[in-house]
Motif scaffolding. Structure first.
Motif, PDB file in Angstrom:
ATOM      1  N   LYS A  27       0.835  -1.195   0.000  1.00 31.67           N
ATOM      2  CA  LYS A  27       0.000   0.000   0.000  1.00 31.67           C
ATOM      3  C   LYS A  27       0.875   1.252   0.000  1.00 31.67           C
ATOM      4  N   THR A  31       1.876   2.310  -4.365  1.00 33.85           N
ATOM      5  CA  THR A  31       1.225   3.604  -4.607  1.00 33.85           C
ATOM      6  C   THR A  31       2.230   4.748  -4.732  1.00 33.85           C
ATOM      7  N   TRP A  56      -1.101   5.407 -12.025  1.00 34.62           N
ATOM      8  CA  TRP A  56      -1.187   5.455 -10.559  1.00 34.62           C
ATOM      9  C   TRP A  56      -2.546   4.937 -10.091  1.00 34.62           C
ATOM     10  N   VAL A  60      -3.240   1.550  -7.733  1.00 35.94           N
ATOM     11  CA  VAL A  60      -4.047   1.544  -6.507  1.00 35.94           C
ATOM     12  C   VAL A  60      -5.162   0.512  -6.612  1.00 35.94           C
TER      13      VAL A  60
END
Length: 202
Positions: A27, A31, A56, A60
């Protein structure tokens, strides 16, 4: 230093992607990839900026493993490839389009294969493969400074997505895990080559 930061982020996330139980780590690492790349090679073309933003958003979304997360990621990267294609097409040169038809033909064949393998996700997957192929075809028209990097990045992007596709829809068990382990190294290298190659073109 900024370029080294992207290399470190890419290496750490690639390792984390190959290890089970690292979702919380990713995470952060996954990211951060596109923001770090944007700092290292600031996009001066709106298409390349859209490519970064879409990538991006896709990164995610693909932290999840559900079909809905996959659809969202697919759409996000489709938008990214539209941006990349527009940027590359604006910089194509006369007489540089000999590879376009073979690449698009191969993309159509790949779209048919993955559409069948993907089942209910077949249509969006096929559309994505065709969009990706169009981006690779646009990259093949680059000439001059940075052209090899641009085309190498586009080709690696296709390889990365092929690995993702076979690991999700075709293979299972250890074979799927091995294919999946190659997704992030090829993806991060692809993004780096695309953006640094495009920047070299001025």
């Amino acid at each position: 230093m900024k370029k080294q930061a992207y290399a470190v982020a890419a290496a750490v996330d690639s390792i984390a992607a190959a290890v089970r139980g690292t979702n919380n780590v990713r995470k952060v690492t996954k990211t951060s990839l596109m923001p770090v790349l944007a700092v290292a090679t600031p996009p001066r073309d709106p298409g390349m900026a859209l490519g970064l933003a879409g990538s991006w958003a896709g990164d995610v979304a693909l932290l999840g493993d559900s079909d809905q997360a996959f659809r969202t990621g697919l759409f996000s990267f489709l938008v990214a490839h539209v941006g990349y294609t527009a940027a590359l097409a604006r910089h194509s040169e006369p007489g540089s389009r000999k590879a376009v038809v073979p690449i698009l033909t191969a993309s159509a064949a790949g779209a048919a294969v993955f559409a069948r393998a993907a089942g209910p996700l077949g249509r969006p997957v096929a559309l994505y493969v065709l969009t990706l192929g169009t981006m690779v075809a646009a990259a093949s028209t680059a000439r001059g400074t940075g052209a090899r990097r641009v085309f190498g990045g586009a080709a690696l992007f296709a390889a990365s997505d092929a690995l993702l596709g076979v690991s999700r829809f075709v293979l299972s068990g250890r074979a799927a895990r091995l294919a999946s382990a190659g997704v992030m190294p090829t993806y991060t290298a692809a993004q780096w080559l695309l953006h640094t190659g495009f920047a070299q073109r001025g």
